[in-house]
Design an enzyme around this catalytic site. Structure first.
Site, mmCIF file in Angstrom:
data_model
loop_
_atom_site.group_PDB
_atom_site.id
_atom_site.type_symbol
_atom_site.label_atom_id
_atom_site.label_comp_id
_atom_site.label_asym_id
_atom_site.label_seq_id
_atom_site.Cartn_x
_atom_site.Cartn_y
_atom_site.Cartn_z
ATOM 1 N N TYR A 25 0.839 -1.205 0.000
ATOM 2 C CA TYR A 25 0.000 0.000 0.000
ATOM 3 C C TYR A 25 0.875 1.257 0.000
ATOM 4 C CZ TYR A 25 -2.987 3.780 1.617
ATOM 5 O OH TYR A 25 -3.628 4.998 1.737
ATOM 6 N N PRO A 78 1.790 14.910 3.683
ATOM 7 C CA PRO A 78 0.738 14.089 4.295
ATOM 8 C C PRO A 78 0.789 12.653 3.758
ATOM 9 C CG PRO A 78 -0.186 15.504 2.581
ATOM 10 C CD PRO A 78 1.248 15.894 2.723
ATOM 11 N N THR A 79 0.845 11.691 4.655
ATOM 12 C CA THR A 79 0.723 10.285 4.250
ATOM 13 C C THR A 79 -0.316 9.637 5.164
ATOM 14 O OG1 THR A 79 2.645 9.759 5.629
ATOM 15 C CG2 THR A 79 3.035 9.981 3.282
ATOM 16 N N SER A 107 -2.373 14.123 7.279
ATOM 17 C CA SER A 107 -3.349 13.676 6.286
ATOM 18 C C SER A 107 -4.761 13.688 6.860
ATOM 19 C CB SER A 107 -2.998 12.250 5.840
ATOM 20 O OG SER A 107 -4.040 11.695 5.071
ATOM 21 N N LEU A 129 -6.392 18.347 3.260
ATOM 22 C CA LEU A 129 -7.844 18.197 3.185
ATOM 23 C C LEU A 129 -8.284 17.688 1.822
ATOM 24 C CD1 LEU A 129 -10.589 18.910 4.663
ATOM 25 C CD2 LEU A 129 -10.464 21.113 3.487
ATOM 26 N N TYR A 130 -9.144 16.680 1.852
ATOM 27 C CA TYR A 130 -9.935 16.326 0.675
ATOM 28 C C TYR A 130 -11.299 16.964 0.919
ATOM 29 C CZ TYR A 130 -6.575 12.509 -0.103
ATOM 30 O OH TYR A 130 -5.440 11.778 -0.308
ATOM 31 N N THR A 156 -5.863 19.047 -1.396
ATOM 32 C CA THR A 156 -5.452 18.107 -2.444
ATOM 33 C C THR A 156 -6.473 18.110 -3.565
ATOM 34 O OG1 THR A 156 -4.191 16.743 -0.917
ATOM 35 C CG2 THR A 156 -4.954 15.678 -2.925
ATOM 36 N N ARG A 165 -4.464 1.337 -8.266
ATOM 37 C CA ARG A 165 -3.230 0.779 -7.695
ATOM 38 C C ARG A 165 -3.387 -0.742 -7.642
ATOM 39 N NH1 ARG A 165 -4.170 5.355 -3.151
ATOM 40 N NH2 ARG A 165 -4.258 7.048 -4.660
ATOM 41 N N LYS A 210 -2.510 21.525 -3.544
ATOM 42 C CA LYS A 210 -1.580 20.409 -3.732
ATOM 43 C C LYS A 210 -2.064 19.510 -4.866
ATOM 44 C CE LYS A 210 0.443 16.523 -1.149
ATOM 45 N NZ LYS A 210 -0.138 15.378 -1.846
ATOM 46 N N SER A 232 2.745 18.281 -7.236
ATOM 47 C CA SER A 232 2.636 16.906 -6.743
ATOM 48 C C SER A 232 1.863 16.053 -7.731
ATOM 49 C CB SER A 232 1.917 16.901 -5.381
ATOM 50 O OG SER A 232 1.571 15.592 -4.984
ATOM 51 N N HIS A 234 0.775 13.101 -6.428
ATOM 52 C CA HIS A 234 0.200 12.204 -5.416
ATOM 53 C C HIS A 234 1.075 10.965 -5.231
ATOM 54 C CE1 HIS A 234 -3.622 12.103 -3.082
ATOM 55 N NE2 HIS A 234 -3.250 10.856 -2.872
ATOM 56 N N ARG A 237 0.476 7.949 -7.478
ATOM 57 C CA ARG A 237 -0.582 6.995 -7.116
ATOM 58 C C ARG A 237 -1.906 7.286 -7.828
ATOM 59 N NH1 ARG A 237 0.563 4.320 -2.313
ATOM 60 N NH2 ARG A 237 -1.470 4.495 -1.324
ATOM 61 N N GLY A 267 9.427 12.095 -4.840
ATOM 62 C CA GLY A 267 10.699 11.547 -5.295
ATOM 63 C C GLY A 267 11.940 11.993 -4.557
#
Length: 347
Positions: A25, A78-79, A107, A129-130, A156, A165, A210, A232, A234, A237, A267
């Site tokens: 994941y 954020p992860t 996150s 924030l989403y 985001t 994924r 973001k 970014s 993401h 992903r 990266g």
């Protein structure tokens, strides 16, 4: 752990320690994972033009982000679901960031709430924030973050739907049953929907956008009142075959035209990467997977060490390029593929 000399070594340790579903994941990208590889590989195609005979006995890494003083231009991205990596999860990351004098971004999908992270002690923290269709839920989240002392919102914008994924599909990924998305506990979720203008009406916090990769979207973000942009993809992903963030950076920086700061996320594994990003116009970088892998390997101590390694490498790069402060890092210190194409002799 004493023998770890670079950030990349934590990934192998994390792979040994974590259940396969959890490791996959964190590590995987979308579809063919071309962009995932390119996020790293693109840095290797940027070369230095170091300057010599400079007095680099004193090097100043300090900077300001949205007016907040930090020790270095290296911050934490954020992860999600960090307690899958280590029982201390976001608590450990928050303490490590604070000890390093830098910013942690929490996150939305964290396994610790904004209040819990705030309880770990002082520190400059942003909240990712989403935006969810139920604006009442969004308003609650933003107000809770603001009340907990968070200093900015990282909105985001590259996830209208989730990327494909394949590792997660194969593993039938589900969050471990003992963990909870703490910020959403007890809230009913609707669909994702983004509205920067509306968000500005419910909070006085600055909003970073973001997930920007183009000049067109940079201009839209500025028009909408963004306080800054995070270049970014993401962590590769979402949409595969988008450029590496370091490749998209200069286009965004040129479009921003100094109106708002531009940051890079994606990266970064070496201090040399940090220098290259700043030389191409970034005001700072965010790191994601190195935090999760070091957290899995050695908890808070691992995250502290990752931040220290990157700091030390960046300071060394500055010295060897002849730069004593961030202001001295310039576009003239690097050569990109595009530069080499422009000066290639015609046959």
């Amino acid at each position: 752990m004493d023998l770890i000399t670079n950030v990349n070594e934590y990934e192998a340790i994390a792979k040994q320690k974590l259940p396969k579903m959890v490791y996959d994941y964190f590590v995987s990208g979308a579809e063919d994972q071309w962009t995932l590889q390119e996020n790293r590989n693109a840095f290797s195609r940027i070369l230095f033009r170091p300057r010599i005979l400079r007095d680099v006995s004193k090097i100043d890494l300090t900077t300001t982000v949205l007016g907040f003083n930090i020790s270095m231009p290296i911050m934490i991205a954020p992860t999600a679901m960090q307690k899958m990596a280590h029982p201390e999860g976001e608590y450990a990351t928050a303490r490590a960031a604070s000890a390093a004098g830098t910013i942690m971004t929490l996150s939305s999908w964290a396994t610790s709430s904004v209040e819990e992270v705030a309880s770990t002690g002082p520190g400059v923290r942003f909240f990712q924030l989403y935006v969810i269709k139920d604006r009442n839920v969004v308003a609650q989240l933003v107000k809770r973050a603001e009340s907990a002392g968070f200093k900015a919102i990282a909105l985001t914008v590259d996830t209208p739907i989730l990327g494909r994924r394949e590792a997660d599909i194969k593993n039938r990924f589900t969050m471990p049953s003992h963990l909870v998305l703490k910020n959403f506990e007890g809230l009913e979720l609707g669909k994702l929907d983004k509205d920067l203008k509306w968000l500005q009406t419910i909070t006085s916090l600055p909003i970073l956008v973001k997930g920007v990769l183009t000049s067109e979207d940079t201009k839209l973000a500025i028009q909408a009142g963004a306080a800054g942009i995070i270049v970014s993809n993401h962590g590769a992903r979402q949409l595969d075959y988008v450029p590496a963030t370091i490749m998209a950076l200069e286009e965004v920086v040129k479009a921003a035209d100094g109106k708002i700061p531009v940051f890079l996320d994606g990266g970064v594994r070496r201090g040399t990467d940090v220098f290259k990003a700043l030389a191409l116009g970034a005001s700072g970088v965010f790191i994601g997977r190195p935090v999760v892998f070091s957290l899995a390997a050695d908890g808070e101590a691992g995250v502290r060490k990752v931040l220290q390694i990157l700091r030390d490498e960046f300071e060394l790069t500055m010295a060897l390029c002849g730069c004593r402060s961030l202001k001295e890092i310039s576009r003239a210190h690097v050569v990109t593929e595009l530069d080499r194409q422009r000066v290639a002799p015609r046959l």
